[in-house]
Design a protein around this motif. Sequence first.
Motif, PDB file in Angstrom:
ATOM      1  N   LYS A  89      50.865  56.679  48.845  1.00 45.34           N
ATOM      2  CA  LYS A  89      49.533  57.608  48.935  1.00 45.34           C
ATOM      3  C   LYS A  89      48.706  56.177  48.889  1.00 45.34           C
ATOM      4  O   LYS A  89      48.679  54.967  48.556  1.00 45.34           O
ATOM      5  CB  LYS A  89      49.295  57.872  47.549  1.00 45.34           C
ATOM      6  CG  LYS A  89      49.848  59.655  47.634  1.00 45.34           C
ATOM      7  CD  LYS A  89      49.457  60.190  46.445  1.00 45.34           C
ATOM      8  CE  LYS A  89      49.889  61.393  45.984  1.00 45.34           C
ATOM      9  NZ  LYS A  89      49.256  62.426  45.119  1.00 45.34           N
TER      10      LYS A  89
ATOM     11  N   ALA B  96      45.155  59.875  51.390  1.00 50.65           N
ATOM     12  CA  ALA B  96      46.252  60.072  52.538  1.00 50.65           C
ATOM     13  C   ALA B  96      47.486  59.877  51.904  1.00 50.65           C
ATOM     14  O   ALA B  96      48.033  59.158  51.270  1.00 50.65           O
ATOM     15  CB  ALA B  96      46.049  58.945  53.618  1.00 50.65           C
ATOM     16  N   THR B  97      48.353  61.248  51.851  1.00 46.10           N
ATOM     17  CA  THR B  97      49.750  61.348  51.268  1.00 46.10           C
ATOM     18  C   THR B  97      50.634  61.309  52.310  1.00 46.10           C
ATOM     19  O   THR B  97      50.742  62.144  53.306  1.00 46.10           O
ATOM     20  CB  THR B  97      49.751  62.890  50.466  1.00 46.10           C
ATOM     21  OG1 THR B  97      48.578  62.678  49.363  1.00 46.10           O
ATOM     22  CG2 THR B  97      50.992  62.718  49.803  1.00 46.10           C
ATOM     23  N   ILE B  98      51.438  60.334  52.281  1.00 48.58           N
ATOM     24  CA  ILE B  98      52.280  60.026  53.376  1.00 48.58           C
ATOM     25  C   ILE B  98      53.704  60.737  53.132  1.00 48.58           C
ATOM     26  O   ILE B  98      54.284  60.282  51.815  1.00 48.58           O
ATOM     27  CB  ILE B  98      52.893  58.497  53.705  1.00 48.58           C
ATOM     28  CG1 ILE B  98      51.370  57.898  54.051  1.00 48.58           C
ATOM     29  CG2 ILE B  98      53.730  58.393  54.716  1.00 48.58           C
ATOM     30  CD1 ILE B  98      51.141  56.605  54.061  1.00 48.58           C
TER      31      ILE B  98
ATOM     32  N   TYR C  74      57.534  60.477  59.813  1.00 50.64           N
ATOM     33  CA  TYR C  74      56.299  60.471  58.679  1.00 50.64           C
ATOM     34  C   TYR C  74      55.248  61.413  58.946  1.00 50.64           C
ATOM     35  O   TYR C  74      55.129  61.362  60.279  1.00 50.64           O
ATOM     36  CB  TYR C  74      55.839  59.142  58.484  1.00 50.64           C
ATOM     37  CG  TYR C  74      56.858  57.958  57.896  1.00 50.64           C
ATOM     38  CD1 TYR C  74      56.932  58.020  56.573  1.00 50.64           C
ATOM     39  CD2 TYR C  74      57.475  57.350  58.717  1.00 50.64           C
ATOM     40  CE1 TYR C  74      57.950  57.203  55.997  1.00 50.64           C
ATOM     41  CE2 TYR C  74      58.324  56.387  58.137  1.00 50.64           C
ATOM     42  CZ  TYR C  74      58.588  56.291  56.565  1.00 50.64           C
ATOM     43  OH  TYR C  74      59.418  55.383  56.152  1.00 50.64           O
ATOM     44  N   SER C  75      54.871  62.147  58.028  1.00 51.11           N
ATOM     45  CA  SER C  75      53.689  62.943  58.364  1.00 51.11           C
ATOM     46  C   SER C  75      52.648  62.846  57.274  1.00 51.11           C
ATOM     47  O   SER C  75      53.064  61.958  56.161  1.00 51.11           O
ATOM     48  CB  SER C  75      53.978  64.481  58.222  1.00 51.11           C
ATOM     49  OG  SER C  75      54.607  64.718  56.888  1.00 51.11           O
ATOM     50  N   VAL C  76      51.328  62.753  57.504  1.00 54.32           N
ATOM     51  CA  VAL C  76      50.202  62.532  56.626  1.00 54.32           C
ATOM     52  C   VAL C  76      49.520  63.629  56.292  1.00 54.32           C
ATOM     53  O   VAL C  76      48.797  64.259  57.249  1.00 54.32           O
ATOM     54  CB  VAL C  76      49.296  61.546  57.333  1.00 54.32           C
ATOM     55  CG1 VAL C  76      48.323  61.063  56.385  1.00 54.32           C
ATOM     56  CG2 VAL C  76      50.351  60.140  57.512  1.00 54.32           C
TER      57      VAL C  76
ATOM     58  N   ALA D  38      47.246  54.406  56.148  1.00 56.69           N
ATOM     59  CA  ALA D  38      48.333  55.078  56.481  1.00 56.69           C
ATOM     60  C   ALA D  38      49.400  54.740  57.748  1.00 56.69           C
ATOM     61  O   ALA D  38      50.513  54.496  57.471  1.00 56.69           O
ATOM     62  CB  ALA D  38      48.284  56.542  56.389  1.00 56.69           C
ATOM     63  N   GLU D  39      48.619  54.678  58.869  1.00 54.32           N
ATOM     64  CA  GLU D  39      49.367  54.181  59.762  1.00 54.32           C
ATOM     65  C   GLU D  39      49.817  52.733  59.815  1.00 54.32           C
ATOM     66  O   GLU D  39      51.095  52.401  60.333  1.00 54.32           O
ATOM     67  CB  GLU D  39      48.306  54.153  61.430  1.00 54.32           C
ATOM     68  CG  GLU D  39      48.980  54.065  62.482  1.00 54.32           C
ATOM     69  CD  GLU D  39      49.464  52.636  62.804  1.00 54.32           C
ATOM     70  OE1 GLU D  39      50.239  52.612  63.648  1.00 54.32           O
ATOM     71  OE2 GLU D  39      48.619  51.843  62.610  1.00 54.32           O
TER      72      GLU D  39
END
Length: 73
Positions: free
Chosen positions: A8, A16-18, A25-27, A61-62
Amino acid sequence: MTKAPSHKVRLGLITATIWDNSGFYSVDLSRSYKDSSGDWQNSTSFTHNDLLNVAKCAERAEIWIARQANANK
Protein backbone atom coordinates in the motif's frame (compact mmCIF):
# COMPACT_ATOMS: atom_id res chain seq x y z
CA MET A 1 -10.38 -16.26 2.68
CA THR A 2 -9.43 -12.84 1.35
CA LYS A 3 -5.92 -12.37 0.04
CA ALA A 4 -3.97 -9.47 1.57
CA PRO A 5 -2.66 -6.71 -0.68
CA SER A 6 0.98 -6.92 -1.73
CA HIS A 7 1.68 -3.30 -0.85
CA LYS A 8 0.00 0.00 0.00
CA VAL A 9 1.09 3.55 -0.75
CA ARG A 10 -0.56 6.32 1.26
CA LEU A 11 -0.34 10.09 0.89
CA GLY A 12 -2.72 12.07 3.04
CA LEU A 13 -6.18 10.60 2.57
CA ILE A 14 -5.30 8.86 -0.72
CA THR A 15 -4.27 5.19 -0.82
CA ALA A 16 -3.02 3.05 -3.70
CA THR A 17 -3.53 -0.63 -2.87
CA ILE A 18 -1.45 -3.01 -4.98
CA TRP A 19 -2.65 -6.56 -5.62
CA ASP A 20 -0.59 -9.41 -7.05
CA ASN A 21 -2.66 -11.61 -9.34
CA SER A 22 -0.10 -14.32 -10.10
CA GLY A 23 2.54 -11.89 -11.36
CA PHE A 24 0.07 -9.43 -12.86
CA TYR A 25 -0.34 -6.42 -10.59
CA SER A 26 -3.45 -4.28 -10.30
CA VAL A 27 -3.93 -1.08 -8.32
CA ASP A 28 -6.99 0.30 -6.53
CA LEU A 29 -7.00 4.02 -5.72
CA SER A 30 -9.23 5.30 -2.93
CA ARG A 31 -9.85 8.31 -0.72
CA SER A 32 -10.59 7.97 2.99
CA TYR A 33 -13.17 10.21 4.69
CA LYS A 34 -15.27 10.30 7.84
CA ASP A 35 -19.01 9.98 7.43
CA SER A 36 -21.61 11.88 9.44
CA SER A 37 -21.32 9.29 12.23
CA GLY A 38 -17.56 9.76 12.47
CA ASP A 39 -16.79 6.36 10.94
CA TRP A 40 -14.05 6.04 8.33
CA GLN A 41 -15.20 5.18 4.82
CA ASN A 42 -13.53 4.89 1.41
CA SER A 43 -14.48 6.35 -1.94
CA THR A 44 -13.13 6.07 -5.46
CA SER A 45 -14.27 9.62 -6.22
CA PHE A 46 -11.71 12.40 -5.89
CA THR A 47 -11.89 16.16 -5.49
CA HIS A 48 -9.67 18.63 -7.28
CA ASN A 49 -7.56 18.93 -4.10
CA ASP A 50 -6.95 15.15 -4.12
CA LEU A 51 -5.57 14.90 -7.64
CA LEU A 52 -1.90 15.65 -6.91
CA ASN A 53 -1.80 12.93 -4.23
CA VAL A 54 -3.66 10.56 -6.59
CA ALA A 55 -0.98 11.14 -9.23
CA LYS A 56 1.87 10.71 -6.72
CA CYS A 57 0.35 7.51 -5.31
CA ALA A 58 -0.07 6.11 -8.82
CA GLU A 59 3.55 6.97 -9.64
CA ARG A 60 4.85 5.39 -6.43
CA ALA A 61 2.75 2.29 -7.07
CA GLU A 62 4.21 2.02 -10.57
CA ILE A 63 7.75 2.33 -9.16
CA TRP A 64 7.06 -0.38 -6.57
CA ILE A 65 5.64 -2.73 -9.22
CA ALA A 66 8.61 -2.09 -11.54
CA ARG A 67 11.02 -2.92 -8.70
CA GLN A 68 9.19 -6.19 -8.06
CA ALA A 69 9.46 -7.10 -11.73
CA ASN A 70 13.19 -6.30 -11.76
CA ALA A 71 13.77 -8.28 -8.55
CA ASN A 72 12.09 -11.34 -10.08
CA LYS A 73 14.28 -11.43 -13.21
